[in-house]
Design a protein around this motif. Structure first.
Motif, mmCIF file in Angstrom:
data_model
loop_
_atom_site.group_PDB
_atom_site.id
_atom_site.type_symbol
_atom_site.label_atom_id
_atom_site.label_comp_id
_atom_site.label_asym_id
_atom_site.label_seq_id
_atom_site.Cartn_x
_atom_site.Cartn_y
_atom_site.Cartn_z
ATOM 1 N N ILE A 25 -59.470 -24.421 3.054
ATOM 2 C CA ILE A 25 -59.804 -23.043 2.676
ATOM 3 C C ILE A 25 -58.577 -22.153 2.854
ATOM 4 O O ILE A 25 -58.254 -21.333 1.997
ATOM 5 N N GLU A 26 -57.887 -22.329 3.971
ATOM 6 C CA GLU A 26 -56.703 -21.529 4.265
ATOM 7 C C GLU A 26 -55.625 -21.724 3.184
ATOM 8 O O GLU A 26 -55.045 -20.755 2.697
ATOM 9 N N GLU A 27 -55.384 -22.955 2.794
ATOM 10 C CA GLU A 27 -54.381 -23.247 1.776
ATOM 11 C C GLU A 27 -54.767 -22.664 0.412
ATOM 12 O O GLU A 27 -53.932 -22.112 -0.294
ATOM 13 N N LYS A 28 -56.036 -22.807 0.049
ATOM 14 C CA LYS A 28 -56.489 -22.273 -1.235
ATOM 15 C C LYS A 28 -56.413 -20.753 -1.261
ATOM 16 O O LYS A 28 -56.064 -20.158 -2.274
ATOM 17 N N THR A 29 -56.730 -20.121 -0.141
ATOM 18 C CA THR A 29 -56.640 -18.668 -0.036
ATOM 19 C C THR A 29 -55.193 -18.223 -0.191
ATOM 20 O O THR A 29 -54.897 -17.272 -0.911
#
Length: 47
Positions: A25-29
């Motif tokens: 999630i962090e990377e996609k954000t």
């Protein structure tokens, strides 16, 4: 919101799968934010 939920779930369980979900999630954000910045920069240079 989902990021915070995933982090809390990891904190409570210590489950590595939950941590990996959090990191995804962090990377996609981060990628979405960078994409938006790039789009904004390109839009201002073309006007």
């Amino acid at each position: 919101m989902l990021k915070e939920f995933a982090w809390k779930a990891f904190e409570n369980t210590g489950d590595i799968t939950t941590y990996m979900f959090f990191k995804e999630i962090e990377e996609k954000t981060k990628a979405a934010r960078e994409n938006e910045i790039t789009r904004d920069e390109v839009a201002t240079t073309h006007h």
